[in-house]
Structures are given as structure tokens and as C-alpha cells.
Write an enzyme that holds these catalytic residues in place. Structure first.
Site, PDB file in Angstrom:
ATOM      1  N   ASP A 158     -13.733   1.790  17.841  1.00  0.00           N
ATOM      2  CA  ASP A 158     -13.018   3.068  17.912  1.00  0.00           C
ATOM      3  C   ASP A 158     -13.368   3.865  16.669  1.00  0.00           C
ATOM      4  O   ASP A 158     -13.880   3.304  15.681  1.00  0.00           O
ATOM      5  CB  ASP A 158     -11.502   2.843  18.022  1.00  0.00           C
ATOM      6  CG  ASP A 158     -10.921   2.062  16.842  1.00  0.00           C
ATOM      7  OD1 ASP A 158     -11.545   1.058  16.446  1.00  0.00           O
ATOM      8  OD2 ASP A 158      -9.867   2.457  16.316  1.00  0.00           O
TER       9      ASP A 158
ATOM     10  N   GLU B 124      -8.655  -0.267  15.696  1.00  0.00           N
ATOM     11  CA  GLU B 124      -8.587  -0.517  14.249  1.00  0.00           C
ATOM     12  C   GLU B 124      -8.101   0.708  13.487  1.00  0.00           C
ATOM     13  O   GLU B 124      -7.297   0.608  12.554  1.00  0.00           O
ATOM     14  CB  GLU B 124      -9.968  -0.936  13.730  1.00  0.00           C
ATOM     15  CG  GLU B 124      -9.958  -1.475  12.305  1.00  0.00           C
ATOM     16  CD  GLU B 124     -10.237  -0.447  11.220  1.00  0.00           C
ATOM     17  OE1 GLU B 124     -10.187  -0.802  10.041  1.00  0.00           O
ATOM     18  OE2 GLU B 124     -10.492   0.747  11.537  1.00  0.00           O
TER      19      GLU B 124
HETATM   20  C1  LIG Z   1     -12.153   0.242   5.871  1.00  0.00           C
HETATM   21  C2  LIG Z   1     -12.231   0.653   7.327  1.00  0.00           C
HETATM   22  N1  LIG Z   1     -13.546   1.093   7.629  1.00  0.00           N
HETATM   23  C3  LIG Z   1     -11.255   1.777   7.578  1.00  0.00           C
HETATM   24  O1  LIG Z   1     -11.598   2.912   7.386  1.00  0.00           O
HETATM   25  N2  LIG Z   1     -10.044   1.435   8.006  1.00  0.00           N
HETATM   26  C4  LIG Z   1      -8.968   2.374   8.232  1.00  0.00           C
HETATM   27  C5  LIG Z   1      -7.871   1.566   8.885  1.00  0.00           C
HETATM   28  C6  LIG Z   1      -6.532   2.180   8.875  1.00  0.00           C
HETATM   29  C7  LIG Z   1      -5.617   2.139   7.899  1.00  0.00           C
HETATM   30  N3  LIG Z   1      -4.545   2.776   8.326  1.00  0.00           N
HETATM   31  C8  LIG Z   1      -4.808   3.203   9.508  1.00  0.00           C
HETATM   32  N4  LIG Z   1      -6.014   2.820   9.847  1.00  0.00           N
HETATM   33  C9  LIG Z   1      -8.510   2.995   6.925  1.00  0.00           C
HETATM   34  O2  LIG Z   1      -8.584   2.351   5.887  1.00  0.00           O
HETATM   35  O3  LIG Z   1      -8.051   4.148   6.956  1.00  0.00           O
END
Ligand SMILES: C[C@H](N)C(=O)N[C@@H](Cc1c[nH]cn1)C(=O)O
Length: 504
Positions: free
Chosen positions: A118, A193
């Protein structure tokens, strides 16, 4: 069969037993365009998990991942993980999780590769130079939403595991040779994710004694390097994501006709948001800073050793001043101190032009990155109690509702684990240098669940470049990182195969 043919066959078999890094790396170079095309197909799918109207695209994306894994020779399942409850009480089917298995030789280690397909929202009008869903190659950079986060890294793992690698055209007199996978590989690919991995905790709990029972190690590649030097990641911050909704009049009002007579929801909202963090970055919510584990001498030393240039960072972000002017303080605040970010206000006027309206209901979205020893359940209470008390002091007739929609914990690994030694050896082999040992300021929401529920050791092996613009306009992955990253994965699985079985 003459003696020379027999000799060639024996030679080929003995070569195929040895690790054929050079041949495999050459194979990757020769098939580079195919891999770019595979990424193009995936980037074309607007698999935005935060937009409920894009859910059909997300379902299609999961089917494509399953199909790719099948084509590559895996045993594949699409697993239903239930429904998501929306803020208005409605429910929506979650995208299925894709699991796959390549090899089940009990004499080999089994690794589980986790990734997601996603993406964050992206529109051309946000300021992209190219269509975010049409992978565009400009000077060796492949631009497109999700190219780096996380579609290319997932493809890299699938490509390496592909049966195509098992039949390689070889330089000696025989036309082909077989190269076996050095470890058994399982895949767990999800589609939520970016919104906190909804439904995945329950899946992992349910599958702990089945899918995960023979898994030795978990490999995640959902992050980036910090500079041009390759890196291994041993920690991520968690994230608590909040909605703060202020509601007043029954509908939007003309600001000339009603302005000065009603207490505006937006004024209340901005007022309470301004109490979250000071201009110098100090979190003002009682109890948050007190929970943070102190920086140890060992950590300080590790941060000292990281290759990082403050001026390059300023350039990359386009700011003329940073919060901190020395490397260790800046890295510490990027990786292991909490921060508050305000992301947006739903219901506010945000188009171009000069609409003169008093919005009736506005919802702020903000998040607090989590670090050891913070606990999302405690943070939820601290934030909600604080905001309600600040709001009460305003004596506003409007109503406030605060909800926490994501509560992801931070994750930290033992850098002395053989998985990291294997990572260092693989980086040496491919890039001829030692990796930086880094942490990640972002969040892999499921990382801590993997650690707590399965008890397996995890490594994060970033493939993305430091300037990939994840979540931002003009996200990209360079061909260099994509192709050399594939070679890194090849070398890494071989190194993992050498780990002595006693290490968990
Ligand atoms: C590190 C990863 N690529 C990423 O960007 N994860 C998101 C996941 C997330 C956190 N809160 C909501 N979604 C992020 O770190 O923003």
C-alpha cells in the site's frame, strides 16, 4: 558420453553447490529492464490504504502480488483478515494478506520476508513533476508513488527468490546450471502498513504456531539509507496517531454575516493544537518526556560513528536552519526522542482562492512518534486528558472529541546478533564497504508485534536511498539502489544460510 562431458557435468554440479554470486549478479544486470517493468506495473496501481474509495485498487494490488509470487514458483495463499471499522461506524473489507513459501528443506534456515504494497496518497497537483502512478525514468531515477516505500524492496525479495534464478545460463560448456536457494523463504505481504497495519496483529497471533513455527528470522526492507553509504537498521520509532474533532454550528457559516457572533471551531482547534509542542520542539504534554529512556554512552558513540552531513541534510530538506546543529543531537532527535507532527485539518478550506467561510466541524490529525520506554496506551491517556483539560479552560460552547486511531510501539534490535553480522558481510560483498548502523525515525507498525509475539530475531535491511522522498512529492528509487539492492538480497540470503543453527 565422453570423458570431457562427464568432467563438465561434474564441474557444473560442483559450481552449482558453491555460491554463484558473480553469475547471479550478472543475471540481475542482464535482466534489469524486466525488473523495471515489473515495478512499473505495480506503481501503476493506486493502492492508497488511507483512502477508502481506493480500496478496490488495493484488493487488485494484493491479487497482483499473489500472481507474481505464483509465477515465481511459490506456494501462495491470499488470507482474509477481516474488516476495518471506520470512524463513522461503517465497516470495510481489509485487503487480504499474501503469504508464500519457497522451499521447505528442514536442513536450511527459514526466513520470512515482510513488506507492504500500500502507499501514501499522491496527486499530480500536490507538486509532482510527473504522474505519480506512471513510473518515469529520469537520469537513472525511477519516479513514482510507492517506488521506494515499499514496492521495489518487495519486488527485490521476490525476484531473488524466483525460480528463474535456479536455471542460469552458465559460462562453462554446459548450457545451464541449477542454483538452489540457500535458505527457505516465506513471504508475508500486507496492504495496510501506511495506516498502522490494521488486522495484522491478530493474523500474527493466529499464525504463530503455524506459519511462523518454522521461521528462524524475519527480514524487513522498508526504510532507507542515511547517506550514500549502505546501512543496516536496528531500530524504528513507533507512532500514536490522533484525531481531534471540534464541532460547533450546525453548518458552515458566512464569516461576514456570522463572524464575531459565534465561537469558531477552527479557533478552538488551532488554540489547543498550539499547546502540544513549543517552537523549539519541546513536547508540552505532561508525562511524555519523562517516559523516554536516557541516551546511553554506547548509543552516543554509535551515533558518532554514523556518516551524516548536516549541510547535505539541510539541502535535502530545503531548510536553512535545523533544530540542532550537531550530528549526535540531530540523529538522536530523528531516531530516539519523540516528536509531535501536525498533519492536517479535515473540514478546513484548503483549496486555492478566498472562500470566506466559518467551518462548522474541523478535525485535526496529528501524531506522536514513540520511542523506548513510551507505551501507546499511556500516551493515549496523557494526550486525551491533556487536550480535554486545555479545551475546558477555553470555556467554549463547542464540543471536542479526541481519538487515537493508530498506536504502534517502537522496535529495537540487538546489533550483535549474527543476522547483523551477516548483513555486514553482504554489504561488504556488494558495495565493498562497511554499512552504517542506523535507526529509523519512521515506523514499521508490525515490527514490535513480530518481536513480542513470535520471539524471532528481526533485521531491517534498507534498500532505499537517503533522498528517495518517501511519502513526499516525487518519490523515487534509483536504478542503482534497485539493482544493487537485488544483489544485496542475493548476497544476504547466502550469508544468512551460514549462520550457526543455535542463534535465534
Ligand atoms: C518506515 C516506513 N516506510 C513508513 O513510512 N511507515 C509509516 C507507517 C505509519 C506510521 N503511522 C502510520 N503509518 C510511517 O512511519 O509513517
Amino acid at each position: 558420453m565422453n570423458l570431457q562431458t562427464v568432467h563438465s557435468i561434474l564441474l557444473a554440479i560442483s559450481y552449482s553447490q558453491a555460491f554463484q554470486y558473480t553469475e547471479l549478479a550478472q543475471y540481475v544486470d542482464d535482466h534489469q529492464e524486466e525488473y523495471v517493468e515489473a515495478l512499473r506495473d505495480w506503481v501503476a496501481v493506486e493502492s492508497d490504504s488511507s483512502n477508502i474509495f481506493k480500496r478496490p485498487e488495493l484488493h487488485r494490488m494484493m491479487e497482483m502480488v499473489a500472481q507474481k509470487l505464483r509465477e515465481m514458483g511459490g506456494t501462495v495463499e491470499l488470507v482474509d483478515i477481516g474488516e476495518q471499522e471506520l470512524p463513522d461506524g461503517q465497516t470495510l473489507a481489509l485487503p487480504k494478506v499474501v503469504t508464500a513459501q519457497f522451499g521447505s528443506d528442514p536442513s536450511k534456515h527459514t526466513v520470512c520476508v515482510y513488506g507492504h504494497v500500500d502507499v501514501q496518497p499522491a496527486k499530480l497537483e500536490d507538486g509532482w513533476a510527473t504522474n505519480p502512478y506512471n513510473l518515469t525514468d529520469i537520469k537513472g531515477n525511477l519516479y513514482g508513488r510507492g517506488a521506494s516505500d515499499n514496492k521495489a524492496p518487495v519486488l527485490i525479495a521476490i525476484i531473488r527468490t524466483s525460480t528463474a534464478f535456479m536455471w542460469l545460463y552458465f559460462y562453462i560448456s554446459l548450457p545451464q546450471t541449477i542454483t538452489d536457494l540457500p535458505v527457505n523463504v516465506k513471504f508475508l505481504i500486507e496492504g495496510m502498513e501506511e495506516t498502522g497495519s490494521n488486522g495484522l496483529d491478530a493474523f500474527i497471533l493466529a499464525q504463530n504456531d503455524t506459519f511462523f513455527s518454522d521461521v528462524d528470522y524475519i527480514i524487513i526492507s522498508d526504510c532507507g539509507w542515511l547517506s550514500r553509504r549502505p546501512a543496516l537498521t536496528y531500530g524504528t520509532r513507533g507512532n500514536c496517531y490522533f484525531f481531534a474533532e471540534v464541532e460547533g454550528p450546525k453548518q458552515d457559516l458566512h464569516s461576514g454575516v456570522y463572524g464575531g457572533t459565534v465561537i469558531e471551531p477552527m479557533t478552538d482547534l488551532i488554540g489547543i493544537l498550539d499547546t502540544l509542542i513549543s517552537p523549539s520542539g519541546k513536547i508540552l504534554i505532561p508525562g511524555i518526556r519523562e517516559a523516554v529512556a536516557p541516551l546511553s554512552d554506547e548509543e552516543w558513540k554509535m551515533y558518532q560513528d554514523v556518516e551524516f552531513n548536516l549541510d547535505h541534510y539541510k539541502n535535502e530538506t530545503g531548510v536553512n536552519q535545523l533544530m540542532y546543529n550537531n550530528k549526535v543531537d540531530l540523529l538522536a532527535h530523528m531516531w530516539r526522542y519523540p516528536t509531535v507532527s501536525i498533519h492536517g485539518i479535515e473540514g478546513a478550506f484548503s483549496d486555492s482562492g478566498t472562500k470566506t467561510v466559518i467551518p462548522a466541524k474541523v478535525t485535526a490529525k496529528f501524531s506522536i512518534r514513540q520511542v523506548p520506554d513510551m507505551d501507546p496506551a499511556v500516551v493515549k491517556k496523557q494526550v486525551t486528558d491533556y487536550l480535554y483539560s486545555v479545551f475546558a479552560k477555553r470555556k467554549s460552547p463547542n464540543s471536542l472529541k479526541v481519538t487515537m486511531v493508530i498506536g504502534a510501539k517502537p522496535w529495537l534490535a540487538d546489533t550483535q546478533h549474527p543476522l547483523y553480522e551477516a548483513g555486514k558481510a553482504a554489504v561488504q560483498r556488494v558495495f565493498n564497504m562497511d554499512p552504517d548502523m542506523i535507526r529509523e525515525g519512521g515506523t514499521i507498525p508490525i515490527a514490535r508485534t513480530f518481536q513480542d509475539v513470535t520471539g524471532k530475531s528481526i533485521i531491517m535491511m534498507p534498500i532505499g536511498g537517503f533522498d528517495d522522498g518517501m511519502h513526499s512529492q516525487n518519490e523515487k528509487i534509483s536504478r542503482y539502489n534497485y539493482i544493487e539492492g537485488t544483489k544485496l538480497f542475493i548476497a544476504y540470503l547466502n550469508e544468512v544460510a551460514q549462520i550457526k543453527s543455535t542463534s535465534v
